[in-house]
Design an enzyme around this catalytic site. Structure first.
Site, PDB file in Angstrom:
ATOM      1  N   GLY A  72     -31.787  13.594  13.384  1.00 31.83           N
ATOM      2  CA  GLY A  72     -32.246  12.221  13.534  1.00 31.83           C
ATOM      3  C   GLY A  72     -33.755  12.152  13.620  1.00 31.83           C
ATOM      4  O   GLY A  72     -34.379  11.211  13.108  1.00 31.83           O
ATOM      5  N   THR A  73     -34.366  13.145  14.255  1.00 28.07           N
ATOM      6  CA  THR A  73     -35.828  13.194  14.357  1.00 28.07           C
ATOM      7  C   THR A  73     -36.459  13.282  12.970  1.00 28.07           C
ATOM      8  O   THR A  73     -37.437  12.590  12.668  1.00 28.07           O
ATOM      9  CB  THR A  73     -36.257  14.393  15.219  1.00 28.07           C
ATOM     10  N   SER A 201     -27.657   9.760  14.071  1.00 28.22           N
ATOM     11  CA  SER A 201     -27.426  11.141  14.510  1.00 28.22           C
ATOM     12  C   SER A 201     -25.936  11.351  14.756  1.00 28.22           C
ATOM     13  O   SER A 201     -25.420  10.959  15.809  1.00 28.22           O
ATOM     14  CB  SER A 201     -28.214  11.444  15.792  1.00 28.22           C
ATOM     15  N   HIS A 203     -24.180  13.815  15.736  1.00 21.98           N
ATOM     16  CA  HIS A 203     -23.740  14.629  16.881  1.00 21.98           C
ATOM     17  C   HIS A 203     -23.582  13.800  18.142  1.00 21.98           C
ATOM     18  O   HIS A 203     -23.009  14.278  19.129  1.00 21.98           O
ATOM     19  CB  HIS A 203     -24.695  15.808  17.112  1.00 21.98           C
ATOM     20  N   THR A 239     -32.151  23.717   0.447  1.00 20.42           N
ATOM     21  CA  THR A 239     -30.707  23.890   0.341  1.00 20.42           C
ATOM     22  C   THR A 239     -29.985  23.108   1.430  1.00 20.42           C
ATOM     23  O   THR A 239     -30.342  23.180   2.610  1.00 20.42           O
ATOM     24  CB  THR A 239     -30.349  25.382   0.463  1.00 20.42           C
ATOM     25  N   CYS A 329     -33.934  15.713  24.389  1.00 26.35           N
ATOM     26  CA  CYS A 329     -34.866  16.374  23.482  1.00 26.35           C
ATOM     27  C   CYS A 329     -36.313  16.053  23.808  1.00 26.35           C
ATOM     28  O   CYS A 329     -37.211  16.372  23.054  1.00 26.35           O
ATOM     29  CB  CYS A 329     -34.557  16.002  22.036  1.00 26.35           C
TER      30      CYS A 329
END
Length: 415
Positions: A72-73, A201, A203, A239, A329
């Protein structure tokens, strides 16, 4: 010891269906999606299937509006820096809020050296943005972007995005929505909200880490941050993290089918938690708006007067409860007073709080156990607290009276 984790705003466990969807791409299906052979094409199909799942879940009009990033950052960085660089010929002014996630705030700050100017909207004591007439006072002829967080973890506030979006569309200003903490817990229909950009995000709603989502409306131009291959339509070289992308697609698919039920269940747990705290812990309050449509349903930031929040977190952690005093975070020393300053609330209310958040796997038994741990630890810390003694003896006034009226109604339930 069976630990209780009430830190869902930091992350949630991947759903079993997500893990199963990811599993093949962590073993047999390991090919690069850029490869022209059969295995590579099968992996490419999996990525595009995930893109379709996410586009459907947020009502995007085109699968190419979904961009995969590493977090997300990163999505916030690409959105802010990418659109400002692309639109620099048309203006140099960007608006945002003091509640921005650091990845938004510092992305904007980093563009000041390139000639951009940063205007900041004010918020009220619960973090709510003012009415359109007040927002308009900050708008300039050279404003090219407005960035708004859909929600803010420390406050739980959910902003009135529809009204803001309609106004900005009339003014011809691009809207960036940071939905990294709101995704999976509040409806996010881009056909209705009409943002130019929106970050998510997975997660935080039972998807995997290692992947972020950037919705980019068709016709919106971005300048890429990374250069190399032509992955993600030339916007994110490198990738792809195939397993996490596939897991993200499954998390969005699951969310779209149960979002209303998830929110309803989270609201019931929120009410249950308030009642339990009311019955067991005196002199408490909540930071942010009262539970309801203006607040995320899966969290509460609770003030325990006379107690240091960090000490309380450490003590509850030893006893088996994982919770938080802020955003996981973010370093606790970085920009630590920006949100208290914006709301006008004193730092010590935030320093006396625990941020408790839950997900769809939690039960009333989990929250009951958490309250038992917190109540025991609050009692122990208050026994040792000169501040609590002074409050009890009337030598200093309660700071809970400084919480806004909309919160005090809930605070009175808790005291």
């Amino acid at each position: 010891m069976n630990r209780i984790n009430l830190d869902a705003q930091s992350s949630t466990p991947p759903a079993p269906e997500v893990i199963e969807a990811m599993r093949p791409y962590l073993s047999g299906n390991f090919a690069s999606a850029a490869a022209a052979h059969y295995s590579g094409k099968q992996v490419r199909k999996a990525i595009e299937r995930a893109r379709e799942q996410i586009a459907a879940a947020i009502s995007a009009s085109d699968v190419e509006e979904i961009i995969f990033t590493g977090s997300g950052t990163e999505a916030n960085n690409l959105a802010i820096k990418g659109i400002l660089t692309a639109r620099k010929p048309f203006g140099n002014h960007v608006l945002s809020t003091p509640l921005d996630h650091p990845s938004v705030w510092f992305s904007i700050q980093s563009m000041i050296s390139q000639g951009f100017e940063h205007g900041v909207w004010e918020v009220d004591a619960v973090g709510r943005l003012p009415g359109i007439e007040c927002l308009g006072e900050n708008l300039r002829q050279d404003t090219i972007l407005a960035s708004v967080p859909v929600s803010t973890p420390e406050l739980g506030i959910v902003q009135p995005i529809h009204a803001i979006s309609e106004w900005l569309e009339r003014e011809g200003v691009a809207l960036m929505l940071d939905a990294t903490t709101a995704g999976g817990w509040t409806p996010l229909d881009v056909a209705t909200l009409k943002p130019s950009l929106m970050s998510l995000s997975p997660h935080r709603f039972h998807g995997p880490k290692g992947v972020g989502i950037l919705y980019k409306r068709r016709g919106v131009s971005l300048v890429p941050l990374m250069h190399g291959g032509n992955q993600e339509f030339g916007l994110r070289a490198g990738t792809e993290n195939v397993a996490s992308i596939v897991g993200a697609g499954k998390a969005f698919e699951l969310m779209s089918g149960i979002l209303d039920e998830r929110i309803e269940n989270a609201c019931k747990l929120q009410s249950f938690l308030l009642r339990e705290i009311k019955s067991k812990i005196p002199s408490t309050g909540i930071i942010g708006p009262a539970p309801g449509k203006d607040r995320l349903s899966n969290q509460l930031n609770i003030v325990f007067e006379g107690v240091e929040g960090e000490a309380l977190m450490l003590m509850t952690n030893v006893r088996g409860l994982d919770c938080h005093t802020g955003i996981s975070c973010v370093n606790r020393h970085m920009e630590s007073n920006r949100i208290p300053k914006a709301t006008g609330l004193p730092d010590d209310l935030f320093r006396s709080s625990l941020l408790l958040s839950w997900h769809e796997e939690h039960t009333k038994a989990d929250l009951y156990g958490a309250v038992e741990i917190i109540a025991a630890c609050v009692g122990k810390l208050r026994e040792m607290s000169p501040l609590w003694n002074n409050l009890q003896c009337g030598r200093m006034p309660s700071r809970l009276s400084l919480l806004p009226e909309i919160v005090q109604s809930s605070q009175r339930l808790l005291s």
